[in-house]
Design an enzyme around this catalytic site. Structure first.
Site, PDB file in Angstrom:
ATOM      1  N   CYS A 118     -15.646  11.758   1.656  1.00  0.00           N
ATOM      2  CA  CYS A 118     -14.835  10.532   2.572  1.00  0.00           C
ATOM      3  C   CYS A 118     -14.798  11.152   3.535  1.00  0.00           C
ATOM      4  O   CYS A 118     -12.927  11.343   3.858  1.00  0.00           O
ATOM      5  CB  CYS A 118     -13.807  10.106   1.524  1.00  0.00           C
ATOM      6  SG  CYS A 118     -13.435   8.421   2.360  1.00  0.00           S
ATOM      7  N   ASP A 148       0.203  -1.183  -0.244  1.00  0.00           N
ATOM      8  CA  ASP A 148      -0.122  -0.384   0.158  1.00  0.00           C
ATOM      9  C   ASP A 148       0.499   1.424   0.027  1.00  0.00           C
ATOM     10  O   ASP A 148       0.481   2.503   0.188  1.00  0.00           O
ATOM     11  CB  ASP A 148      -0.855   0.308   1.342  1.00  0.00           C
ATOM     12  CG  ASP A 148      -1.832   1.110   1.148  1.00  0.00           C
ATOM     13  OD1 ASP A 148      -2.134   1.475  -0.587  1.00  0.00           O
ATOM     14  OD2 ASP A 148      -2.128   1.689   1.983  1.00  0.00           O
TER      15      ASP A 148
END
Length: 310
Positions: A212, A130
């Site tokens: 978000c 990631d």
């Protein structure tokens, strides 16, 4: 040539719950969708997503000579994954309740790669967790682990979305590859879309990062303000409502056991905390990405009328 069965055994021995293999190839359709998403400005303040798009969707551009992608997943569901009472105003995403997965999974992958290189001298390979431009969710689909849900997360049949991914890109072919996961098992369910407090899921598999809550609590804040809905680090709302997650088992790997229980911590306790205590209690967790001051600011945004917020 690499043996898929050997790689999957190494993954299981390392502590991964899932492992799949897919040949490295360009993901042209995904790149087209991603570029259209960027063009619409849906990435908001996440400017780093504009870089290295060609590498993100072609593993061979990211790692020259890469032939095989090994995608591994570790389940992490814990009590916080099941959601919080509406009255709780210091919510923490459940993945952040454990030791930082970047460290844990990187060590697991490093052990796998070392074992493969002992068995195959000269094998080139790199591990990713990631932190590089790699379309890991789509690679997971290609490796047969699951499908992309309406909240744009990887959904696995057994563990739902509560999985953390890591990848090995290897410079040799395998004797067998997994069949890509076909279709979706979301059916008519729209829980994730309807449950998002800010409407950040603007369409199936389309996220507006500017709305978000996870971005607002962790990343560089977008210009617009949003109601954090009690969250101070991340947000699990589009996950805890998912039927696949509600039936998923709790994690069993000690490496992903919770380091603290956010359900027992009040806003006042977070605001009274000092840096030394924060480093001692949370220094190994993802919370250090935001730091104590940012967490406390999020507490104040969630609780503006309370005396401990002033």
């Amino acid at each position: 040539m690499l043996h898929a069965s050997d790689i999957k055994k190494l993954a299981a021995d390392a502590g991964f719950d899932l492992c799949g293999l897919t040949p490295c190839r360009p993901l042209a359709q995904n790149e087209a969708w991603f570029r259209a998403w960027l063009a619409e400005g849906r990435h908001a303040s996440l400017g780093y997503l504009e870089r290295n798009t060609d590498k993100r969707f072609d593993p061979q551009r990211l790692v020259a000579g890469a032939r095989t992608a090994v995608v591994c997943a570790a389940a992490y569901k814990n009590p916080a994954s099941e959601g919080y009472p509406d009255s709780h105003r210091a919510k923490v995403a459940s993945y952040a309740c454990t030791t930082d997965y970047h460290t844990t999974i990187r060590e697991m992958l490093a052990g796998m790669l070392a074992a493969l290189q002992r068995e195959h001298p000269g094998l080139e390979g790199r591990a990713f967790v990631d932190t590089a431009p790699l379309a890991e969710k789509q690679l997971a689909v290609e490796a047969g682990l699951g499908w992309i849900g309406r909240q744009s997360l990887l959904v696995t049949p057994r563990f739902g979305t509560y999985v953390l991914l890591g990848e090995l890109l290897l410079g040799d072919e395998a004797d067998a590859y997994d069949v890509p996961f076909a279709g979706s098992r979301c059916g008519r369910c729209r829980n994730c879309i309807e449950s998002c407090p800010t409407g950040a899921i603007v369409a199936p598999r389309v996220i507006d990062a500017g709305r978000c809550i996870a971005c607002h609590t962790i990343e560089k804040e977008p210009a617009a303000e949003v109601d954090l809905d009690g969250w101070i680090f991340g947000c699990d709302r589009c996950q805890s409502c998912c039927p696949h997650n509600q039936k998923a088992p709790m994690q069993t790997n000690p490496a992903f056991a919770p380091a603290f229980d956010p359900l027992t911590m009040t806003p006042g306790q977070w605001l009274a905390m000092r840096q030394e205590e924060f480093r001692t209690r949370f220094g190994a967790t993802p919370l250090t990405r935001s730091g104590l001051e940012r967490l406390q600011e999020n507490i104040r945004r969630n609780n503006p009328e309370e005396p401990y917020s002033r």
